[in-house]
Enzyme design. Structure first.
Site, PDB file in Angstrom:
ATOM      1  N   GLY A   1      52.533  10.778  -0.103  1.00 59.79           N
ATOM      2  CA  GLY A   1      53.781  11.142  -0.750  1.00 59.79           C
ATOM      3  C   GLY A   1      55.016  10.679  -0.009  1.00 59.79           C
TER       4      GLY A   1
ATOM      5  N   GLY B   1      62.237  12.049  -0.230  1.00 61.07           N
ATOM      6  CA  GLY B   1      62.310  13.275   0.542  1.00 61.07           C
ATOM      7  C   GLY B   1      61.640  13.237   1.900  1.00 61.07           C
TER       8      GLY B   1
ATOM      9  N   GLY C   1      58.570  12.764   2.970  1.00 59.11           N
ATOM     10  CA  GLY C   1      57.664  11.677   3.308  1.00 59.11           C
ATOM     11  C   GLY C   1      58.382  10.443   3.796  1.00 59.11           C
TER      12      GLY C   1
ATOM     13  CB  SER D   1      56.106  25.873   0.885  1.00 61.98           C
ATOM     14  OG  SER D   1      57.198  26.552   0.296  1.00 61.98           O
TER      15      SER D   1
ATOM     16  CE1 TYR E   1      55.191  24.081  -4.215  1.00 67.64           C
ATOM     17  CE2 TYR E   1      56.513  25.967  -3.543  1.00 67.64           C
ATOM     18  CZ  TYR E   1      56.129  24.652  -3.376  1.00 67.64           C
ATOM     19  OH  TYR E   1      56.671  23.897  -2.358  1.00 67.64           O
TER      20      TYR E   1
END
Length: 310
Positions: free
Chosen positions: A20, A24, A26, A148, A177
């Site tokens: 990814g 952002g 990555g 997260s 999520y």
């Protein structure tokens, strides 16, 4: 002393594989590792965005070796195939950063029948890492799972979410999520436990970016675009959170700090871990639960159709 990117050290001769990187966290992670000498292998689902990222990296980190691997984590067959391609193409992977992910999209099922968030954020990376494992062991690699703060919003992980049937429960996007991010931590810590028990010279850690203004807060709310909710979240993030560049610092510390021996979690030091310089942070009791981690590992093996023996 607060950690900075100057603490990363010389990575010449080391190869970093990052999922990814088309925006952002990555991108900024790849740039800093390249600037410190690492050879990069990066993944992307969208080839057009991959070309754009390559052009950006060529300007930001000139001279860095960068290869691109196509990876669709929402397709388990494709994830396994891409991982096998890496095993066949390279003799070593020193750093694996499982960063790719999506956030609170509209309800959607994958080609394998799973809810999209748990499939992309956890199961795809689980299958990808399982196939890569022999190469990672041979390289004495370090693995970073990106989680997260949202993992704190769920008290546990419903194992039924790791089955096509169970993932058809009523869809609550924030719950799904949060569970996927809890799964990332459970995976990181259980991998560390198993590697330690087996005497395998692999370090497994986790990191989170705080409240960072990334493409997820702007467009990741919905697949193909976040709409007004995504726009609003992105504006709030820019005020109370931090930039994607700063959000990448915990990932970079997790990937490079030689004092980390496994099982640690790195996040921002500031208010409620939303922003600031990276350091070791805590996690919920659910994330540290070894019994839950073992159950999630077994359920993940069944879900992806692989025996992930460490």
């Amino acid at each position: 002393m607060a950690w900075t990117t100057d603490d990363i050290g010389d990575l010449t001769g080391r190869r970093a594989l990052i999922t990814g990187v088309t925006g952002g966290l990555g991108r900024h992670t790849a740039r800093e590792l390249g600037r410190h000498g690492a050879d990069l292998v990066v993944t992307a689902r969208d080839t057009a965005k991959a070309d754009e990222t390559l052009s950006w990296l060529a300007k930001e980190s000139p001279g860095t070796s960068v290869d691109v691997v196509e990876l669709d984590l929402a397709d388990l067959t494709a994830s396994k195939r891409s991982a096998q391609g890496v095993v066949d193409a390279y003799d070593r992977i020193d750093l694996l950063i499982n960063n790719a992910g999506i956030m609170i999209p509209p309800e959607r099922r994958t080609v394998d029948g799973f809810e999209l968030q748990i499939a992309t954020n956890h199961l795809g990376h689980f299958a990808w890492t399982a196939v890569l494992w022999p190469l990672l062991v041979a390289s004495s690699a370090r693995l970073v799972q990106v989680s997260s703060m949202a993992h704190t919003t769920v008290g546990s992980l419903d194992l039924d979410s790791l089955t096509p049937e169970g993932s058809k429960r009523p869809y609550r996007r924030w719950r799904s999520y949060g569970e996927s991010k809890l799964a990332n931590l459970l995976f990181a810590l259980e991998l560390d436990r198993r590697a330690t028990a087996a005497g395998v010279d692999v370090v497994s850690v986790a990191a989170h970016p705080g409240y960072a203004a990334t493409n997820l807060t702007r467009t990741g709310v919905g697949v193909g675009g976040g709409g007004p909710i995504g726009f609003g979240m992105h504006q709030v993030t820019k005020v109370i959170g931090q930039s994607a560049r700063a959000g990448a610092w915990p990932l970079l510390m997790a990937a490079s700090d030689p004092t980390l021996t496994g099982g640690e979690y790195i996040g921002p030091k500031g208010f409620r871990q939303m922003r600031g310089r990276p350091h070791r942070v805590g996690m919920t009791s659910a994330a540290r639960d070894p019994e839950l981690a073992r159950d999630v590992w077994s359920a993940s093996e069944r879900a992806v159709g692989l025996d992930f023996t460490v």
